[in-house]
Scaffold this active site. Structure first.
Site, PDB file in Angstrom:
ATOM      1  N   ASP A 102       0.830  -1.213   0.000  1.00 40.72           N
ATOM      2  CA  ASP A 102       0.000   0.000   0.000  1.00 40.72           C
ATOM      3  C   ASP A 102       0.858   1.254   0.000  1.00 40.72           C
ATOM      4  OD1 ASP A 102      -2.508  -0.967  -0.111  1.00 40.72           O
ATOM      5  OD2 ASP A 102      -2.982  -0.712   2.013  1.00 40.72           O
ATOM      6  N   LYS A 130      -1.540   4.912  -4.292  1.00 43.54           N
ATOM      7  CA  LYS A 130      -1.774   6.111  -5.110  1.00 43.54           C
ATOM      8  C   LYS A 130      -0.492   6.881  -5.374  1.00 43.54           C
ATOM      9  CE  LYS A 130      -6.059   6.619  -2.706  1.00 43.54           C
ATOM     10  NZ  LYS A 130      -6.577   7.223  -1.514  1.00 43.54           N
ATOM     11  N   MET A 145      -8.816   9.554   8.328  1.00 40.80           N
ATOM     12  CA  MET A 145      -9.355  10.064   7.062  1.00 40.80           C
ATOM     13  C   MET A 145     -10.337  11.208   7.289  1.00 40.80           C
ATOM     14  SD  MET A 145      -9.838   6.355   5.204  1.00 40.80           S
ATOM     15  CE  MET A 145     -10.121   5.433   6.709  1.00 40.80           C
TER      16      MET A 145
HETATM   17  N1  SAH Z   1      -4.905   0.404   8.392  1.00 36.61           N
HETATM   18  C1  SAH Z   1      -4.411   1.744   8.680  1.00 36.61           C
HETATM   19  C2  SAH Z   1      -5.427   2.816   8.313  1.00 36.61           C
HETATM   20  C3  SAH Z   1      -5.733   2.892   6.829  1.00 36.61           C
HETATM   21  S1  SAH Z   1      -6.810   4.198   6.436  1.00 36.61           S
HETATM   22  C4  SAH Z   1      -4.012   1.822  10.153  1.00 36.61           C
HETATM   23  O1  SAH Z   1      -4.324   0.927  10.918  1.00 36.61           O
HETATM   24  O2  SAH Z   1      -3.350   2.796  10.525  1.00 36.61           O
HETATM   25  C5  SAH Z   1      -5.693   5.504   6.028  1.00 36.61           C
HETATM   26  C6  SAH Z   1      -5.746   6.595   7.078  1.00 36.61           C
HETATM   27  O3  SAH Z   1      -4.986   6.224   8.203  1.00 36.61           O
HETATM   28  C7  SAH Z   1      -5.169   7.922   6.642  1.00 36.61           C
HETATM   29  O4  SAH Z   1      -6.092   8.692   5.900  1.00 36.61           O
HETATM   30  C8  SAH Z   1      -4.870   8.568   7.964  1.00 36.61           C
HETATM   31  O5  SAH Z   1      -6.047   9.055   8.580  1.00 36.61           O
HETATM   32  C9  SAH Z   1      -4.391   7.369   8.774  1.00 36.61           C
HETATM   33  N2  SAH Z   1      -2.936   7.216   8.735  1.00 36.61           N
HETATM   34  C10 SAH Z   1      -2.229   6.194   8.229  1.00 36.61           C
HETATM   35  N3  SAH Z   1      -0.910   6.344   8.466  1.00 36.61           N
HETATM   36  C11 SAH Z   1      -0.790   7.497   9.172  1.00 36.61           C
HETATM   37  C12 SAH Z   1       0.303   8.194   9.762  1.00 36.61           C
HETATM   38  N4  SAH Z   1       1.563   7.749   9.663  1.00 36.61           N
HETATM   39  N5  SAH Z   1       0.039   9.335  10.433  1.00 36.61           N
HETATM   40  C13 SAH Z   1      -1.212   9.807  10.571  1.00 36.61           C
HETATM   41  N6  SAH Z   1      -2.290   9.192  10.031  1.00 36.61           N
HETATM   42  C14 SAH Z   1      -2.081   8.052   9.348  1.00 36.61           C
END
Ligand code: SAH
Length: 238
Positions: A31, A53, A169
């Protein structure tokens, strides 16, 4: 197929189990929120397919990802599907596991540290500090469709009962969620925005629910970010 949580970005936050799976993989589907540093554990001969993306391209359609995983698994590859954070917190891990299992493929899921938890820890916020909170809600600001859009007023009311709110998000929906939450919470409720948590690019701001939109604009904070709302943020240094 292993569905592996790559954590929030910092490779030191990978689990030993994740590292073992990445080392064993012959094919990795990665991803866009997975940091490159995590890929250093992959074999040199492994095939690495970026399905995010990155580079401004449209993200790879979900059906394509699922078909590719299935095809590789049935061809005998050791497939690791590397997902940001935890594979089962948002990000469609559940859909991918169900699709593989429906085709008779055995799926192992390896937890990762989810972004919301890493974001809170990185700013020193104890999400369930017992002086302020009875629990924590992990919610997405980005609903699958209009029909499943969250009622932010109801969530605000739950937060007012002492549940810390961690919103994934949420940046693109910030105006909407702010308006809904303000139905139940005072504008002075502490709010934190944490972008790129646990990476070298991490930036954060501590503000209030009322100040959310101004702070986003002033600090130029955007996705990927987590919003944290609640009294557990009180007393943290700006
Ligand atoms: N499975 C992932 C979430 C996927 S959805 C998890 O458990 O973290 C994607 C969202 O996760 C992003 O839009 C943001 O809101 C958050 N996100 C993922 N990585 C991040 C990071 N390093 N810092 C802040 N937000 C993050």
């Amino acid at each position: 197929v292993w569905l592996v949580g790559a954590g929030p970005g910092d490779p030191e936050l990978l689990t030993l189990k994740a590292v073992r799976a990445i080392r064993a993989a012959t094919v990795l589907l990665v991803d866009d929120l997975v940091g490159d540093a995590v890929l250093r554990y992959a074999r040199r001969s492994a095939r690495i397919v970026h399905v995010g993306k990155r580079g401004g391209c449209r993200s790879t359609p979900q059906a394509f990802i699922e078909q590719l995983m299935l095809r590789e698994a049935l061809a005998g590859a050791r497939v690791v599907r590397l997902k940001g954070g935890d594979p089962f917190i948002f990000g469609r891990g559940g859909e991918e596991a169900a699709s593989l299992r429906a085709h008779g493929v055995h799926v192992e899921v390896v937890n990762g540290i989810t972004a919301g938890l890493a974001a809170a820890t990185s700013i020193g916020a104890p999400l369930t500090h017992r002086d302020h909170a009875h629990g924590v809600m992990l919610v997405t600001g980005h609903a699958k469709d209009e029909a499943t859009t969250l009622d932010w007023g109801v969530l605000g009311a739950a937060a007012a009962q002492g549940l810390t709110l961690v919103i994934y998000m949420g940046v693109s929906q910030a105006a909407r969620l702010q308006a809904g939450l303000l139905d139940a919470l005072p504008a002075s409720t502490p709010l934190a925005i944490v972008q790129h948590a646990s990476t070298a690019r991490q930036r954060s701001a501590l503000t209030t629910l009322g100040g959310l939109m101004d702070t986003l604009a002033r600090e130029d904070l955007g996705s990927p970010a987590v919003l944290i709302v609640g009294d557990v943020l009180r007393g943290l240094a700006q």
